[in-house]
Design a protein around this motif. Sequence first.
Motif, PDB file in Angstrom:
ATOM      1  N   LYS A 186       0.870  -1.179   0.000  1.00  0.00           N
ATOM      2  CA  LYS A 186       0.000   0.000   0.000  1.00  0.00           C
ATOM      3  C   LYS A 186       0.902   1.222   0.000  1.00  0.00           C
ATOM      4  O   LYS A 186       1.684   1.430   0.934  1.00  0.00           O
ATOM      5  N   LEU A 187       0.803   2.020  -1.060  1.00  0.00           N
ATOM      6  CA  LEU A 187       1.612   3.226  -1.224  1.00  0.00           C
ATOM      7  C   LEU A 187       0.741   4.453  -1.067  1.00  0.00           C
ATOM      8  O   LEU A 187      -0.329   4.528  -1.668  1.00  0.00           O
ATOM      9  N   ALA A 188       1.210   5.427  -0.298  1.00  0.00           N
ATOM     10  CA  ALA A 188       0.561   6.737  -0.247  1.00  0.00           C
ATOM     11  C   ALA A 188       1.430   7.695  -1.036  1.00  0.00           C
ATOM     12  O   ALA A 188       2.637   7.764  -0.826  1.00  0.00           O
ATOM     13  N   LEU A 189       0.829   8.401  -1.971  1.00  0.00           N
ATOM     14  CA  LEU A 189       1.520   9.397  -2.774  1.00  0.00           C
ATOM     15  C   LEU A 189       0.919  10.752  -2.432  1.00  0.00           C
ATOM     16  O   LEU A 189      -0.240  11.013  -2.739  1.00  0.00           O
ATOM     17  N   VAL A 190       1.694  11.618  -1.778  1.00  0.00           N
ATOM     18  CA  VAL A 190       1.202  12.917  -1.336  1.00  0.00           C
ATOM     19  C   VAL A 190       1.672  13.971  -2.321  1.00  0.00           C
ATOM     20  O   VAL A 190       2.872  14.127  -2.543  1.00  0.00           O
ATOM     21  N   GLY A 191       0.714  14.681  -2.915  1.00  0.00           N
ATOM     22  CA  GLY A 191       1.085  15.656  -3.930  1.00  0.00           C
ATOM     23  C   GLY A 191       0.066  16.756  -4.111  1.00  0.00           C
ATOM     24  O   GLY A 191      -0.561  17.200  -3.151  1.00  0.00           O
ATOM     25  N   HIS A 192      -0.121  17.148  -5.371  1.00  0.00           N
ATOM     26  CA  HIS A 192      -0.818  18.384  -5.712  1.00  0.00           C
ATOM     27  C   HIS A 192      -1.852  18.142  -6.814  1.00  0.00           C
ATOM     28  O   HIS A 192      -1.785  17.173  -7.549  1.00  0.00           O
ATOM     29  N   GLU A 193      -2.761  19.090  -6.917  1.00  0.00           N
ATOM     30  CA  GLU A 193      -3.729  19.118  -8.019  1.00  0.00           C
ATOM     31  C   GLU A 193      -3.215  20.123  -9.053  1.00  0.00           C
ATOM     32  O   GLU A 193      -2.544  21.081  -8.671  1.00  0.00           O
ATOM     33  N   PRO A 194      -3.486  19.914 -10.305  1.00  0.00           N
ATOM     34  CA  PRO A 194      -4.352  18.887 -10.890  1.00  0.00           C
ATOM     35  C   PRO A 194      -3.643  17.555 -11.137  1.00  0.00           C
ATOM     36  O   PRO A 194      -4.234  16.626 -11.662  1.00  0.00           O
ATOM     37  N   ASP A 195      -2.378  17.466 -10.752  1.00  0.00           N
ATOM     38  CA  ASP A 195      -1.585  16.277 -11.079  1.00  0.00           C
ATOM     39  C   ASP A 195      -2.186  14.985 -10.537  1.00  0.00           C
ATOM     40  O   ASP A 195      -2.272  13.991 -11.265  1.00  0.00           O
ATOM     41  N   LEU A 196      -2.597  14.964  -9.268  1.00  0.00           N
ATOM     42  CA  LEU A 196      -3.111  13.719  -8.702  1.00  0.00           C
ATOM     43  C   LEU A 196      -4.400  13.272  -9.390  1.00  0.00           C
ATOM     44  O   LEU A 196      -4.584  12.087  -9.672  1.00  0.00           O
ATOM     45  N   GLY A 197      -5.281  14.205  -9.679  1.00  0.00           N
ATOM     46  CA  GLY A 197      -6.492  13.866 -10.429  1.00  0.00           C
ATOM     47  C   GLY A 197      -6.152  13.332 -11.812  1.00  0.00           C
ATOM     48  O   GLY A 197      -6.742  12.353 -12.282  1.00  0.00           O
ATOM     49  N   ASN A 198      -5.173  13.959 -12.460  1.00  0.00           N
ATOM     50  CA  ASN A 198      -4.732  13.498 -13.780  1.00  0.00           C
ATOM     51  C   ASN A 198      -4.109  12.106 -13.697  1.00  0.00           C
ATOM     52  O   ASN A 198      -4.356  11.256 -14.562  1.00  0.00           O
ATOM     53  N   TRP A 199      -3.295  11.879 -12.674  1.00  0.00           N
ATOM     54  CA  TRP A 199      -2.690  10.554 -12.503  1.00  0.00           C
ATOM     55  C   TRP A 199      -3.777   9.500 -12.309  1.00  0.00           C
ATOM     56  O   TRP A 199      -3.696   8.413 -12.885  1.00  0.00           O
ATOM     57  N   ALA A 200      -4.782   9.815 -11.501  1.00  0.00           N
ATOM     58  CA  ALA A 200      -5.877   8.865 -11.285  1.00  0.00           C
ATOM     59  C   ALA A 200      -6.558   8.531 -12.610  1.00  0.00           C
ATOM     60  O   ALA A 200      -6.828   7.363 -12.901  1.00  0.00           O
ATOM     61  N   GLU A 201      -6.836   9.544 -13.410  1.00  0.00           N
ATOM     62  CA  GLU A 201      -7.484   9.313 -14.701  1.00  0.00           C
ATOM     63  C   GLU A 201      -6.609   8.479 -15.629  1.00  0.00           C
ATOM     64  O   GLU A 201      -7.101   7.587 -16.318  1.00  0.00           O
ATOM     65  N   LEU A 202      -5.313   8.755 -15.648  1.00  0.00           N
ATOM     66  CA  LEU A 202      -4.401   7.969 -16.481  1.00  0.00           C
ATOM     67  C   LEU A 202      -4.364   6.512 -16.030  1.00  0.00           C
ATOM     68  O   LEU A 202      -4.363   5.601 -16.861  1.00  0.00           O
ATOM     69  N   LEU A 203      -4.328   6.297 -14.723  1.00  0.00           N
ATOM     70  CA  LEU A 203      -4.297   4.924 -14.217  1.00  0.00           C
ATOM     71  C   LEU A 203      -5.588   4.172 -14.526  1.00  0.00           C
ATOM     72  O   LEU A 203      -5.560   3.004 -14.910  1.00  0.00           O
ATOM     73  N   VAL A 204      -6.727   4.844 -14.392  1.00  0.00           N
ATOM     74  CA  VAL A 204      -8.018   4.178 -14.581  1.00  0.00           C
ATOM     75  C   VAL A 204      -8.431   4.127 -16.053  1.00  0.00           C
ATOM     76  O   VAL A 204      -8.801   3.075 -16.562  1.00  0.00           O
ATOM     77  N   TRP A 205      -8.377   5.268 -16.743  1.00  0.00           N
ATOM     78  CA  TRP A 205      -8.888   5.343 -18.114  1.00  0.00           C
ATOM     79  C   TRP A 205      -7.804   5.359 -19.185  1.00  0.00           C
ATOM     80  O   TRP A 205      -8.110   5.242 -20.366  1.00  0.00           O
ATOM     81  N   GLY A 206      -6.558   5.586 -18.792  1.00  0.00           N
ATOM     82  CA  GLY A 206      -5.478   5.642 -19.781  1.00  0.00           C
ATOM     83  C   GLY A 206      -5.348   6.988 -20.454  1.00  0.00           C
ATOM     84  O   GLY A 206      -4.523   7.160 -21.341  1.00  0.00           O
ATOM     85  N   GLU A 207      -6.168   7.950 -20.059  1.00  0.00           N
ATOM     86  CA  GLU A 207      -6.099   9.297 -20.614  1.00  0.00           C
ATOM     87  C   GLU A 207      -6.641  10.308 -19.610  1.00  0.00           C
ATOM     88  O   GLU A 207      -7.426   9.956 -18.726  1.00  0.00           O
ATOM     89  N   VAL A 208      -6.188  11.538 -19.755  1.00  0.00           N
ATOM     90  CA  VAL A 208      -6.665  12.614 -18.886  1.00  0.00           C
ATOM     91  C   VAL A 208      -7.924  13.206 -19.494  1.00  0.00           C
ATOM     92  O   VAL A 208      -7.923  13.625 -20.653  1.00  0.00           O
ATOM     93  N   LYS A 209      -8.986  13.227 -18.703  1.00  0.00           N
ATOM     94  CA  LYS A 209     -10.252  13.810 -19.141  1.00  0.00           C
ATOM     95  C   LYS A 209     -10.581  15.088 -18.373  1.00  0.00           C
ATOM     96  O   LYS A 209     -11.494  15.800 -18.737  1.00  0.00           O
TER      97      LYS A 209
END
Length: 168
Positions: free
Chosen positions: A108-131
Amino acid sequence: MEIYLIRHGIAEEQREDVKDEERKLTKEGKQKTEKVAQRLAELDLKFDFILTSPLVRAYQTAEILIKTGLGDKLEESTHLAPNGDISAWIADWLEPNTQTSKISPETKLALVGHEPDLGNWAELLVWGEVKGNIVLKKAGTIGIKVPEQATPLGNSQMFLLTPPKYLL
């Protein structure tokens, strides 16, 4: 493996006399982040590693996670600074012959950071693209399950998206 994307708490307003990377958490930011961290601890969450942006407000947030007992291994990662590159982070942490000796399917990794980067990373991990649809509030948390055998980009599953108000 589970990755928890955690946005830093409420920070000082931007001012000309303070560099952005030196902005600290406000008193309210510390208090809310501590409450969120306590609530995560009550949910029996514990991180094997906490990686943080080197910016002061993110590092202070990560220290609160440590103080609350959510983990004990803290490491800075320039990939988590504003405009960080998820592909470079994946190469450093998830690809063979790198940090994988520290990583297992149960990690279990915690990644502490900033927006909009974390939201973008989540989208890339889930959908493969930033929406541009996922926005993580300050001291909010996104939980993502990363597959063992496939590339994580576009093949991961989000299981948690929690603004801090639901944890306070």
